[in-house]
Write a protein that holds these residues in place. Structure first.
Motif, PDB file in Angstrom:
ATOM      1  N   ASN A 115      45.915  68.037  50.113  1.00  0.00           N
ATOM      2  CA  ASN A 115      46.257  69.301  50.759  1.00  0.00           C
ATOM      3  C   ASN A 115      47.761  69.547  50.761  1.00  0.00           C
ATOM      4  OD1 ASN A 115      43.583  69.824  51.327  1.00  0.00           O
ATOM      5  ND2 ASN A 115      43.654  68.887  53.351  1.00  0.00           N
TER       6      ASN A 115
ATOM      7  N   ILE B  20      38.616  68.768  53.606  1.00  0.00           N
ATOM      8  CA  ILE B  20      39.759  69.390  54.282  1.00  0.00           C
ATOM      9  C   ILE B  20      40.721  68.364  54.903  1.00  0.00           C
ATOM     10  CG2 ILE B  20      40.401  70.843  56.249  1.00  0.00           C
ATOM     11  CD1 ILE B  20      37.983  72.608  55.587  1.00  0.00           C
TER      12      ILE B  20
ATOM     13  N   ALA C  50      33.063  70.372  53.220  1.00  0.00           N
ATOM     14  CA  ALA C  50      34.302  70.875  53.813  1.00  0.00           C
ATOM     15  C   ALA C  50      34.857  69.890  54.837  1.00  0.00           C
ATOM     16  CB  ALA C  50      34.049  72.235  54.464  1.00  0.00           C
TER      17      ALA C  50
ATOM     18  N   LEU D  19      43.654  77.623  50.054  1.00  0.00           N
ATOM     19  CA  LEU D  19      44.919  77.007  50.451  1.00  0.00           C
ATOM     20  C   LEU D  19      46.038  77.363  49.481  1.00  0.00           C
ATOM     21  CD1 LEU D  19      46.395  75.041  52.353  1.00  0.00           C
ATOM     22  CD2 LEU D  19      45.677  73.177  50.842  1.00  0.00           C
TER      23      LEU D  19
ATOM     24  N   TRP E 269      37.999  75.790  49.354  1.00  0.00           N
ATOM     25  CA  TRP E 269      39.112  75.308  50.158  1.00  0.00           C
ATOM     26  C   TRP E 269      40.411  75.275  49.368  1.00  0.00           C
ATOM     27  CZ3 TRP E 269      41.436  74.820  54.477  1.00  0.00           C
ATOM     28  CH2 TRP E 269      42.484  73.912  54.636  1.00  0.00           C
TER      29      TRP E 269
END
Length: 210
Positions: free
Chosen positions: A24, A18, A14, A165, A161
């Motif tokens: 992202n 991240i 993570a 998201l 994750w």
């Protein structure tokens, strides 16, 4: 198989995954638009699974020693991030009426979304360094079942994750799609992409001079 090693892999995974901004930002944007957002999350997670496995089970040393490959990936990443940043900046500067009129044009098909997810992952040198080299070097220190547990932990972190998201952005889509909010997100994404591209350019220039 040690649960502690699995949790250790999850935490380290993570911490590496991240902060990878390009991935992202892409997943977030697709989630806001609800445009094949689960496909996007799946592609990013599966690619992370591939590269994490390569790193932990022996590919990290090979990649880190191949300067030509890393240089090619860096150049490709700079070009793509600059292009994606320009698209986000253009979207932020577009008037609300023009934005509404071009919604259908900007909505991407599944193929384009898959290619975009591939690009933000494969053309991101930091992803290789974080998931393949760093996680690979740490995971490579474990033996047998513990190495498998570490790999599973890092892979789980990626899936958790990206799906969180993606689904979260889709749930908050109506709020995040408001013109002022969306403009702010587009500006932030553009700034992030340009910053990463500039940073990669500096690293490449320093390496070339060195």
């Amino acid at each position: 198989m040690s649960i502690w090693v699995l949790l250790q892999g999850f935490g380290l995974g993570a911490s590496m995954i991240i902060p990878i901004g390009a991935q992202n930002a892409f997943v977030l944007n697709q989630g806001i638009k609800r445009n094949h957002h689960l496909t996007t999350a799946t592609i990013c997670s599966l690619l992370d699974t591939l590269f994490i496995s390569l790193g932990i089970f022996g590919g990290g040393a090979l990649l880190s020693s191949n300067e030509t490959l890393l240089t090619c990936v860096t150049i490709g990443g700079i070009l793509f991030l600059t292009f994606y940043g320009a698209l986000s900046l253009s979207s932020a500067l577009r008037s609300a009426s023009a934005e509404e009129a071009s919604t259908q044009v900007l909505t991407r098909g599944r193929r384009a979304v898959i290619l975009g997810a591939l690009a933000v992952t494969v053309l991101n040198p930091h992803m290789y360094l974080d998931t393949v080299v760093i996680l690979g070097s740490i995971g490579g220190q474990f033996e047998g079942h513990d190495r498998i547990a570490f790999a599973l932990g890092t892979i789980m972190a990626s899936f958790v994750w990206f799906y969180t998201l993606s689904i979260g952005a889709a749930k908050l889509g109506p709020t995040l799609s408001q013109p002022k909010v969306k403009r702010g997100i587009d500006l932030a994404v553009a700034g992030m992409m340009f910053f990463i591209a500039f940073h990669l350019s500096q690293e490449l220039w320093t390496k070339t001079l060195g």
